[in-house]
Each structure stands twice: as structure tokens, then as C-alpha cells.
Design a protein around this motif. Structure first.
Motif, PDB file in Angstrom:
ATOM      1  N   ASP A   1      10.076  -5.082  -5.651  1.00  0.00           N
ATOM      2  CA  ASP A   1       8.838  -4.885  -4.901  1.00  0.00           C
ATOM      3  C   ASP A   1       8.570  -3.415  -4.595  1.00  0.00           C
ATOM      4  O   ASP A   1       7.686  -3.092  -3.805  1.00  0.00           O
ATOM      5  CB  ASP A   1       8.886  -5.674  -3.577  1.00  0.00           C
ATOM      6  CG  ASP A   1       8.875  -7.180  -3.812  1.00  0.00           C
ATOM      7  OD1 ASP A   1       8.281  -7.602  -4.816  1.00  0.00           O
ATOM      8  OD2 ASP A   1       9.470  -7.900  -3.000  1.00  0.00           O
ATOM      9  N   LYS A   2       9.333  -2.536  -5.226  1.00  0.00           N
ATOM     10  CA  LYS A   2       9.170  -1.104  -4.959  1.00  0.00           C
ATOM     11  C   LYS A   2       8.524  -0.410  -6.157  1.00  0.00           C
ATOM     12  O   LYS A   2       8.873  -0.658  -7.302  1.00  0.00           O
ATOM     13  CB  LYS A   2      10.514  -0.458  -4.659  1.00  0.00           C
ATOM     14  CG  LYS A   2      10.423   1.046  -4.359  1.00  0.00           C
ATOM     15  CD  LYS A   2      11.797   1.672  -4.157  1.00  0.00           C
ATOM     16  CE  LYS A   2      12.400   1.233  -2.846  1.00  0.00           C
ATOM     17  NZ  LYS A   2      13.681   1.963  -2.566  1.00  0.00           N
ATOM     18  N   VAL A   3       7.559   0.463  -5.869  1.00  0.00           N
ATOM     19  CA  VAL A   3       6.912   1.262  -6.905  1.00  0.00           C
ATOM     20  C   VAL A   3       7.257   2.717  -6.656  1.00  0.00           C
ATOM     21  O   VAL A   3       7.129   3.211  -5.536  1.00  0.00           O
ATOM     22  CB  VAL A   3       5.379   1.077  -6.885  1.00  0.00           C
ATOM     23  CG1 VAL A   3       4.729   1.908  -7.984  1.00  0.00           C
ATOM     24  CG2 VAL A   3       5.018  -0.391  -7.053  1.00  0.00           C
ATOM     25  N   ALA A   4       7.710   3.407  -7.699  1.00  0.00           N
ATOM     26  CA  ALA A   4       8.053   4.826  -7.590  1.00  0.00           C
ATOM     27  C   ALA A   4       7.114   5.639  -8.464  1.00  0.00           C
ATOM     28  O   ALA A   4       6.838   5.278  -9.613  1.00  0.00           O
ATOM     29  CB  ALA A   4       9.505   5.051  -8.014  1.00  0.00           C
TER      30      ALA A   4
ATOM     31  N   TRP B   1       6.419   3.273  -2.746  1.00  0.00           N
ATOM     32  CA  TRP B   1       5.522   2.313  -2.106  1.00  0.00           C
ATOM     33  C   TRP B   1       6.232   0.961  -2.078  1.00  0.00           C
ATOM     34  O   TRP B   1       6.538   0.398  -3.132  1.00  0.00           O
ATOM     35  CB  TRP B   1       4.208   2.227  -2.899  1.00  0.00           C
ATOM     36  CG  TRP B   1       3.188   1.251  -2.357  1.00  0.00           C
ATOM     37  CD1 TRP B   1       3.258   0.524  -1.206  1.00  0.00           C
ATOM     38  CD2 TRP B   1       1.940   0.912  -2.958  1.00  0.00           C
ATOM     39  NE1 TRP B   1       2.136  -0.245  -1.043  1.00  0.00           N
ATOM     40  CE2 TRP B   1       1.298  -0.035  -2.110  1.00  0.00           C
ATOM     41  CE3 TRP B   1       1.298   1.305  -4.129  1.00  0.00           C
ATOM     42  CZ2 TRP B   1       0.061  -0.591  -2.410  1.00  0.00           C
ATOM     43  CZ3 TRP B   1       0.057   0.746  -4.426  1.00  0.00           C
ATOM     44  CH2 TRP B   1      -0.553  -0.187  -3.575  1.00  0.00           C
ATOM     45  N   TYR B   2       6.523   0.470  -0.874  1.00  0.00           N
ATOM     46  CA  TYR B   2       7.209  -0.816  -0.748  1.00  0.00           C
ATOM     47  C   TYR B   2       6.949  -1.391   0.646  1.00  0.00           C
ATOM     48  O   TYR B   2       6.813  -0.660   1.622  1.00  0.00           O
ATOM     49  CB  TYR B   2       8.718  -0.655  -0.974  1.00  0.00           C
ATOM     50  CG  TYR B   2       9.395   0.305  -0.035  1.00  0.00           C
ATOM     51  CD1 TYR B   2      10.056  -0.142   1.105  1.00  0.00           C
ATOM     52  CD2 TYR B   2       9.359   1.676  -0.276  1.00  0.00           C
ATOM     53  CE1 TYR B   2      10.669   0.734   1.972  1.00  0.00           C
ATOM     54  CE2 TYR B   2       9.970   2.568   0.591  1.00  0.00           C
ATOM     55  CZ  TYR B   2      10.623   2.090   1.713  1.00  0.00           C
ATOM     56  OH  TYR B   2      11.221   2.978   2.579  1.00  0.00           O
ATOM     57  N   ASN B   3       6.846  -2.717   0.688  1.00  0.00           N
ATOM     58  CA  ASN B   3       6.626  -3.420   1.962  1.00  0.00           C
ATOM     59  C   ASN B   3       5.495  -2.817   2.789  1.00  0.00           C
ATOM     60  O   ASN B   3       5.607  -2.630   3.995  1.00  0.00           O
ATOM     61  CB  ASN B   3       7.916  -3.416   2.805  1.00  0.00           C
ATOM     62  CG  ASN B   3       9.036  -4.173   2.151  1.00  0.00           C
ATOM     63  OD1 ASN B   3       8.811  -5.103   1.385  1.00  0.00           O
ATOM     64  ND2 ASN B   3      10.262  -3.764   2.433  1.00  0.00           N
ATOM     65  N   ASN B   4       4.385  -2.514   2.122  1.00  0.00           N
ATOM     66  CA  ASN B   4       3.207  -1.930   2.772  1.00  0.00           C
ATOM     67  C   ASN B   4       3.468  -0.537   3.347  1.00  0.00           C
ATOM     68  O   ASN B   4       2.645  -0.004   4.090  1.00  0.00           O
ATOM     69  CB  ASN B   4       2.682  -2.833   3.897  1.00  0.00           C
ATOM     70  CG  ASN B   4       1.973  -4.048   3.342  1.00  0.00           C
ATOM     71  OD1 ASN B   4       1.543  -4.054   2.198  1.00  0.00           O
ATOM     72  ND2 ASN B   4       1.854  -5.081   4.162  1.00  0.00           N
TER      73      ASN B   4
END
Length: 206
Positions: A23-26, A41-44
Motif C-alpha cells: 500500500d506504499k507508493v515511492a 505515500w501510504y495510509n493517506n
């Protein structure tokens, strides 16, 4: 709201320029072709670095890019495109760049050299820091500098050896250019009030 909630055309366009793990975007920031930092970007939540590098997304030859969007945060740029996907259409030939939390003249000069035919758009936050950064980018674009400071409820800046004051509530690139007698051609984009960033708007509204 997460990356997977973005419109499909936004996910498809930016997929080659990001790294996704669960669920993480780098978002990789590069300097001289080397990755030196990442935005996450992760968990809002978003973590944006302070970096000399640039995150860049462009699927056209640099010389053919006609619109260059610059912001503090790659995730914010993606959320902007979620609400304005027309900029991703082929005829637009757009490129997108994040300068992280402390943009520099060197970053803007680098982008201006890379995309010589592009009109510059800014996607910085709606607060006073974002509005001042709009002005800094505009000055760097035309090869000049200005010093900015906040004195109470006044935005103070020095340009062309003159001192100007603009109330914070009405401080903007347009007002700055009128006061300083500058025309940069930079276009600003802000989320609807009361949101500071497009990521906040996306997270709240979907």
C-alpha cells in the motif's frame, strides 16, 4: 483514499515513474541520473523530502513538451491530475516535476533548460508558503531573484532594489507581479478552499 483510488488514466500515466510496494507508493528524486531521495505515500499520509533532486514524469521528448507542472509534492501532482485528467491527453504534451519541500533556483533552471518550449504551471499549496514559492519560481524563470519575509500579517519582499508589502490575505503571484512590474507567464493552480493541497482535497473528497 490511496493511489489505487486515482482515476485509471492517472495511474497508467504515472506508473513508469513510481515504485509500488503493497500500500506504499515511492517517488524517486534524482540528481544527475542518480536516485538520492524518495517521497512516500501510504495510509493517506505523505512524506516529502528536502532534496536537491527532482521527481520527474514525462512521456514526450523534452523539446516537444508544451506544459510543465511544478509542485512541492509528487503525490499532490497526481491528485491534481485526478481532478484535471485532460492535461494527460497526448496533444497536451505535459511533463510533471516535484521539487520537494525546499525548491531552489538550480532546480528551476535545470527544468527550464530541459524543457525549453514549455509553459510553466505551479501546483504548490494554497497557503502563504506555496504562494511565495509561486513567486520564487516566477522570478527564477525570468533569471531574477527576490527576498521574501513575513512581518505580522504582511508579506514583505525585496525586488529590483525596492521594498514592497502585500497583506498575507491577498498575497498571490498575480499581485506580486503587478507590484514588482514582472510578467513571467507562470500559471498557478490551487485546490478549492479550505484545502491547502490537492492531496488533502482528494483524501477528504475522493
Amino acid at each position: 483514499m490511496s493511489f489505487s483510488s486515482l482515476k485509471p488514466e492517472v495511474q497508467d500515466f504515472f506508473a513508469p515513474y513510481i515504485n509500488i510496494s503493497k500500500d506504499k507508493v515511492a517517488f524517486p528524486y534524482t540528481l544527475e541520473s542518480c536516485v538520492i531521495d524518495h517521497e512516500h505515500w501510504y495510509n493517506n499520509r505523505v512524506r516529502v523530502p528536502v532534496s536537491a533532486g527532482i521527481w520527474l514524469a514525462a512521456d514526450s521528448l523534452p523539446i516537444s513538451v508544451t506544459n510543465l507542472f511544478i509542485g512541492h509534492s509528487a503525490s499532490d501532482i497526481l491528485c491534481f491530475c485526478h481532478y484535471h485528467p485532460g492535461w494527460l491527453a497526448v496533444p497536451c504534451s505535459a511533463a510533471f516535476a516535484s521539487l520537494a519541500l525546499r525548491p531552489s533556483k538550480e532546480q528551476v533552471v535545470r527544468l527550464k533548460f530541459l524543457f525549453p518550449n514549455a509553459k510553466i504551471h505551479t501546483v504548490f499549496d494554497a497557503g502563504i508558503i506555496g504562494r511565495v514559492t509561486d513567486c520564487k519560481v516566477a522570478m527564477w524563470k525570468v533569471g531574477k531573484n527576490a527576498r521574501f519575509s513575513l512581518i505580522g500579517d504582511q508579506g514583505e519582499f525585496y525586488c529590483n532594489r525596492k521594498r514592497y508589502c502585500i497583506p498575507v490575505g491577498v498575497f498571490s503571484l498575480n499581485r506580486f507581479e503587478k507590484e514588482a512590474g514582472i510578467r513571467s507567464g507562470v500559471r498557478t493552480h490551487k485546490p478549492k478552499a479550505p484545502f491547502e493541497t490537492f492531496h488533502q482535497f482528494f483524501t477528504d473528497k475522493g
